[in-house]
Scaffold this active site. Structure first.
Site, PDB file in Angstrom:
ATOM      1  N   LYS A  22      34.732   0.168  54.086  1.00 26.94           N
ATOM      2  CA  LYS A  22      34.707  -0.394  52.725  1.00 26.94           C
ATOM      3  C   LYS A  22      33.679  -1.520  52.635  1.00 26.94           C
ATOM      4  O   LYS A  22      32.879  -1.562  51.705  1.00 26.94           O
ATOM      5  CB  LYS A  22      36.104  -0.949  52.375  1.00 26.94           C
ATOM      6  CG  LYS A  22      36.103  -1.884  51.189  1.00 26.94           C
ATOM      7  CD  LYS A  22      37.472  -2.456  50.866  1.00 26.94           C
ATOM      8  CE  LYS A  22      37.879  -3.673  51.661  1.00 26.94           C
ATOM      9  NZ  LYS A  22      37.330  -4.960  51.197  1.00 26.94           N
ATOM     10  N   ASN A  23      33.703  -2.424  53.618  1.00 24.93           N
ATOM     11  CA  ASN A  23      32.847  -3.607  53.507  1.00 24.93           C
ATOM     12  C   ASN A  23      31.381  -3.329  53.829  1.00 24.93           C
ATOM     13  O   ASN A  23      30.525  -4.183  53.613  1.00 24.93           O
ATOM     14  CB  ASN A  23      33.390  -4.746  54.381  1.00 24.93           C
ATOM     15  CG  ASN A  23      34.662  -5.321  53.782  1.00 24.93           C
ATOM     16  OD1 ASN A  23      35.010  -5.023  52.640  1.00 24.93           O
ATOM     17  ND2 ASN A  23      35.362  -6.146  54.545  1.00 24.93           N
ATOM     18  N   CYS A 116      41.576 -16.692  45.313  1.00 26.82           N
ATOM     19  CA  CYS A 116      42.398 -15.509  45.528  1.00 26.82           C
ATOM     20  C   CYS A 116      43.442 -15.832  46.568  1.00 26.82           C
ATOM     21  O   CYS A 116      43.515 -16.956  47.043  1.00 26.82           O
ATOM     22  CB  CYS A 116      41.551 -14.302  45.924  1.00 26.82           C
ATOM     23  SG  CYS A 116      40.947 -14.395  47.594  1.00 26.82           S
ATOM     24  N   ARG A 121      37.373 -19.222  48.220  1.00 32.09           N
ATOM     25  CA  ARG A 121      36.275 -18.259  48.256  1.00 32.09           C
ATOM     26  C   ARG A 121      35.175 -18.495  47.221  1.00 32.09           C
ATOM     27  O   ARG A 121      34.905 -17.658  46.351  1.00 32.09           O
ATOM     28  CB  ARG A 121      36.819 -16.832  48.150  1.00 32.09           C
ATOM     29  CG  ARG A 121      37.829 -16.556  49.233  1.00 32.09           C
ATOM     30  CD  ARG A 121      38.255 -15.143  49.286  1.00 32.09           C
ATOM     31  NE  ARG A 121      37.241 -14.291  49.860  1.00 32.09           N
ATOM     32  CZ  ARG A 121      37.357 -12.974  49.931  1.00 32.09           C
ATOM     33  NH1 ARG A 121      38.414 -12.386  49.427  1.00 32.09           N
ATOM     34  NH2 ARG A 121      36.417 -12.254  50.486  1.00 32.09           N
ATOM     35  N   ASP A 306      39.981 -10.155  59.382  1.00 34.76           N
ATOM     36  CA  ASP A 306      40.588  -9.013  58.679  1.00 34.76           C
ATOM     37  C   ASP A 306      41.614  -8.266  59.542  1.00 34.76           C
ATOM     38  O   ASP A 306      42.255  -7.334  59.065  1.00 34.76           O
ATOM     39  CB  ASP A 306      39.498  -8.032  58.210  1.00 34.76           C
ATOM     40  CG  ASP A 306      38.697  -8.602  57.049  1.00 34.76           C
ATOM     41  OD1 ASP A 306      39.141  -9.585  56.436  1.00 34.76           O
ATOM     42  OD2 ASP A 306      37.618  -8.051  56.752  1.00 34.76           O
ATOM     43  N   ILE A 328      38.597 -18.802  59.495  1.00 39.72           N
ATOM     44  CA  ILE A 328      37.659 -18.355  58.451  1.00 39.72           C
ATOM     45  C   ILE A 328      38.173 -18.689  57.052  1.00 39.72           C
ATOM     46  O   ILE A 328      37.430 -19.205  56.218  1.00 39.72           O
ATOM     47  CB  ILE A 328      37.397 -16.830  58.570  1.00 39.72           C
ATOM     48  CG1 ILE A 328      36.952 -16.457  59.997  1.00 39.72           C
ATOM     49  CG2 ILE A 328      36.351 -16.388  57.545  1.00 39.72           C
ATOM     50  CD1 ILE A 328      35.624 -17.001  60.441  1.00 39.72           C
ATOM     51  N   ARG A 398      43.418  -1.039  47.793  1.00 36.29           N
ATOM     52  CA  ARG A 398      42.060  -1.578  47.620  1.00 36.29           C
ATOM     53  C   ARG A 398      41.182  -1.234  48.809  1.00 36.29           C
ATOM     54  O   ARG A 398      39.966  -1.120  48.663  1.00 36.29           O
ATOM     55  CB  ARG A 398      42.119  -3.100  47.501  1.00 36.29           C
ATOM     56  CG  ARG A 398      42.569  -3.596  46.141  1.00 36.29           C
ATOM     57  CD  ARG A 398      42.400  -5.087  46.062  1.00 36.29           C
ATOM     58  NE  ARG A 398      41.127  -5.470  46.651  1.00 36.29           N
ATOM     59  CZ  ARG A 398      40.891  -6.614  47.276  1.00 36.29           C
ATOM     60  NH1 ARG A 398      41.846  -7.508  47.407  1.00 36.29           N
ATOM     61  NH2 ARG A 398      39.707  -6.879  47.777  1.00 36.29           N
TER      62      ARG A 398
HETATM   63  N1  EPU Z   1      32.237 -19.553  51.816  1.00 38.46           N
HETATM   64  C1  EPU Z   1      31.837 -20.682  51.133  1.00 38.46           C
HETATM   65  N2  EPU Z   1      30.829 -20.539  50.210  1.00 38.46           N
HETATM   66  C2  EPU Z   1      30.205 -19.368  49.969  1.00 38.46           C
HETATM   67  C3  EPU Z   1      30.616 -18.215  50.689  1.00 38.46           C
HETATM   68  C4  EPU Z   1      31.640 -18.350  51.612  1.00 38.46           C
HETATM   69  O1  EPU Z   1      32.376 -21.753  51.305  1.00 38.46           O
HETATM   70  O2  EPU Z   1      29.296 -19.310  49.130  1.00 38.46           O
HETATM   71  C5  EPU Z   1      33.334 -19.663  52.803  1.00 38.46           C
HETATM   72  C6  EPU Z   1      34.533 -18.801  52.417  1.00 38.46           C
HETATM   73  O3  EPU Z   1      35.374 -19.468  51.496  1.00 38.46           O
HETATM   74  C7  EPU Z   1      35.178 -18.536  53.748  1.00 38.46           C
HETATM   75  C8  EPU Z   1      33.983 -18.467  54.702  1.00 38.46           C
HETATM   76  O4  EPU Z   1      32.906 -19.111  54.021  1.00 38.46           O
HETATM   77  O5  EPU Z   1      36.008 -19.616  54.097  1.00 38.46           O
HETATM   78  C9  EPU Z   1      33.536 -17.072  55.095  1.00 38.46           C
HETATM   79  O6  EPU Z   1      33.468 -16.270  53.935  1.00 38.46           O
HETATM   80  P1  EPU Z   1      32.473 -15.028  53.784  1.00 38.46           P
HETATM   81  O7  EPU Z   1      31.501 -15.352  52.710  1.00 38.46           O
HETATM   82  O8  EPU Z   1      31.949 -14.629  55.101  1.00 38.46           O
HETATM   83  O9  EPU Z   1      33.479 -13.928  53.236  1.00 38.46           O
HETATM   84  P2  EPU Z   1      33.088 -12.791  52.203  1.00 38.46           P
HETATM   85  O10 EPU Z   1      31.686 -12.412  52.430  1.00 38.46           O
HETATM   86  O11 EPU Z   1      33.521 -13.189  50.852  1.00 38.46           O
HETATM   87  C10 EPU Z   1      33.652 -10.743  53.726  1.00 38.46           C
HETATM   88  C11 EPU Z   1      34.580  -9.561  53.656  1.00 38.46           C
HETATM   89  C12 EPU Z   1      36.013 -10.038  53.843  1.00 38.46           C
HETATM   90  C13 EPU Z   1      36.112 -10.728  55.203  1.00 38.46           C
HETATM   91  C14 EPU Z   1      35.103 -11.879  55.270  1.00 38.46           C
HETATM   92  C15 EPU Z   1      35.059 -12.571  56.615  1.00 38.46           C
HETATM   93  C16 EPU Z   1      33.403  -8.055  52.206  1.00 38.46           C
HETATM   94  C17 EPU Z   1      33.325  -7.372  50.899  1.00 38.46           C
HETATM   95  N3  EPU Z   1      34.413  -8.902  52.366  1.00 38.46           N
HETATM   96  O12 EPU Z   1      34.043 -11.617  52.670  1.00 38.46           O
HETATM   97  O13 EPU Z   1      36.837  -8.884  53.823  1.00 38.46           O
HETATM   98  O14 EPU Z   1      37.408 -11.242  55.393  1.00 38.46           O
HETATM   99  O15 EPU Z   1      33.780 -11.385  54.992  1.00 38.46           O
HETATM  100  O16 EPU Z   1      34.772 -11.666  57.616  1.00 38.46           O
HETATM  101  O17 EPU Z   1      32.599  -7.804  53.082  1.00 38.46           O
HETATM  102  C18 EPU Z   1      38.822  -7.653  53.433  1.00 38.46           C
HETATM  103  O18 EPU Z   1      38.166  -6.620  53.604  1.00 38.46           O
HETATM  104  O19 EPU Z   1      40.079  -7.675  53.389  1.00 38.46           O
HETATM  105  C19 EPU Z   1      38.108  -8.933  53.288  1.00 38.46           C
HETATM  106  C20 EPU Z   1      38.667 -10.004  52.729  1.00 38.46           C
END
Ligand code: EPU
Length: 418
Positions: A22-23, A116, A121, A306, A328, A398
């Site tokens: 998915k990701n 969320c 996030r 995850d 994380i 999802r």
């Molecule tokens: N963060 C910030 N600012 C930003 C972006 C992120 O502070 O602009 C923080 C987040 O709040 C978090 C940390 O940085 O504390 C890491 O977040 P990241 O941006 O890496 O998460 P994401 O890209 O939103 C993806 C996956 C998630 C997975 C995380 C961590 C996708 C679509 N989603 O989320 O997947 O948990 O990376 O590996 O790729 C899931 O599939 O259940 C899921 C939540």
């Protein structure tokens, strides 16, 4: 609303086929917006978040042909470079279209994701990196509005903290920017590598994906291609834990063993047997009650956040005390009170869960709060005495493809009820 009814206590045995990630599929679909030529993506998992992303692409003006696990995207012209609130509120990864829309059309309007279940996030890191590439960004009425009428230009970007979709968003913006972009402290996740591979097939010039430093030479246009999405490492990991928690014996087919290596090490430490049977097959079996093993979630190649909820469910039934540390997300323990309803003995202390394994969990009515928390409740239900009824299964839908069918096929007593 659908619920899952599980009667626990059956060891799982047999073979499970893992679907597309998915990701990895989400950014791949967003990347299709970067060219006016057709892109065919294969092994797209039919899960709800993917449907949301497909609706989002269609909203911007792309046309999609969806057949089985394949999607053909034609983003000829994009009259509506926007991600509206109704779509973003159900899937935070919608912010992945910000970079491609901006790069392709010079403007983008994306609804701000709110908080969320697993944490705040924010997308501040996506925004400041796109500003470094020359975008003018304002925020009003709950929307991020970005403009780059003269196009984007390459820049040096250093992320203050590692962000997976942030790295993906910026790569997709930079491939069409003028000159060189260097991303430091980039996410190294397999999904980032898969996106870079797809973009390279489309004509992009990217080096270093999978390392902390990614270099991109911008090109003036990209072209169509075909791409097969990598297997879902979180689905694979969830089934590995299903084998371990039920003292079962599963062959996990069509997975990439390296992508779940951190989990493999912890499962072995707990007493599970994990062996590679060929390049894409893992065999996971457990005979007796497992021992506790501590985990700390980290960015790839560390232990995936995850899979934290699922491993916590496993530790809830192991012998001894396990410390689960979540680094994380700030609020990713919503499954803990629900596991406690099933008899688990878990104490929360800030970012740590102290899990004292119990000899037996008991079936109960529980509520799924987010995608991976739901998976942990399913795993606990598979081993609990009696019936477990899980409410709000839409969270599970999802990200997992037919999970109850796949589990039933290897011996679980599980069915969907309305
Ligand atoms: N963060 C910030 N600012 C930003 C972006 C992120 O502070 O602009 C923080 C987040 O709040 C978090 C940390 O940085 O504390 C890491 O977040 P990241 O941006 O890496 O998460 P994401 O890209 O939103 C993806 C996956 C998630 C997975 C995380 C961590 C996708 C679509 N989603 O989320 O997947 O948990 O990376 O590996 O790729 C899931 O599939 O259940 C899921 C939540």
């Amino acid at each position: 609303m659908d619920k899952l009814l599980i009667r626990g206590g059956r060891p799982l045995a047999g073979e499970v086929e893992i679907g597309g990630s998915k990701n990895a599929a989400l950014p791949a679909l967003a990347a299709c917006l970067l060219t006016d030529q057709p892109v065919r993506l294969k092994r797209i998992p039919p899960v709800r978040d993917i449907g949301t992303m497909e609706r989002l692409l269609a909203w911007t003006g792309a046309s999609l042909q969806i057949e089985g696990g394949e999607v053909l995207v034609r983003a000829g012209s994009l009259e509506n470079p926007e991600a509206p609130y109704d779509l973003v509120k159900t899937m935070r990864a919608s912010s992945l279209v910000l970079g491609p829309l901006l790069a392709r059309t010079g403007r983008a309007r994306v609804s701000m994701p709110g908080g969320c279940a697993i944490g705040a996030r924010p997308i501040n890191l996506h925004i400041s990196a796109l500003e470094a590439l020359g975008a003018r960004i304002t925020q009003s009425h709950g929307y991020v509005e970005a403009e780059a009428p003269q196009g984007l230009r390459g820049a040096e970007i250093r992320f203050d903290r590692i962000t997976v979709t942030g790295t993906e968003d910026v790569i997709m913006a930079a491939v069409l920017a003028a000159g060189e972009t260097v991303i430091e402290n980039a996410a190294r996740e397999p999904e980032v590598q898969d996106l870079a591979l797809l973009l390279t097939k489309m004509g992009a010039q990217i080096e270093g994906a999978g390392t902390p430093t990614i270099r991109i030479q911008g090109v003036s246009r990209l072209h169509g291609t075909e791409h097969v999405i990598i297997p879902d490492r979180v689905e694979a990991g969830t089934f590995m834990i299903a084998a371990a928690i039920t003292a079962g014996d599963l062959r996990i087919r069509d997975c990439v063993p390296e992508h779940v290596h951190a989990l493999t090490l912890r499962l072995r430490q707990a007493g599970t047997e994990v062996s590679e049977e060929g390049p894409c097959t893992l065999r996971v079996s457990a005979r007796e009650r497992l021992r506790s093993a501590d985990i700390t979630t980290e960015e790839y190649p560390g232990f995936a956040t995850d899979l934290q909820a699922q491993f916590t469910a496993l530790m809830a039934t192991a012998q001894g005390i396990a410390i689960v540390t979540e680094t994380i997300f700030e609020n990713r323990f919503m499954h803990v009170p629900e596991l406690a309803r099933m008899g688990a003995n878990i104490r929360l202390e800030g970012r740590q869960a102290i899990v004292a394994g119990v000899a037996e969990l008991a079936g109960a009515q529980v509520i799924a709060s987010d995608l991976r928390a739901s998976a942990s409740l399913v795993l606990a239900g598979l081993v609990a005495r009696g019936e477990t009824l899980i409410d709000r299964v839409y969270h599970l839908d999802r990200g997992y493809e037919r999970i109850e069918e796949k589990l039933a096929a290897v011996g679980a007593d599980i069915r969907r009820v309305q």
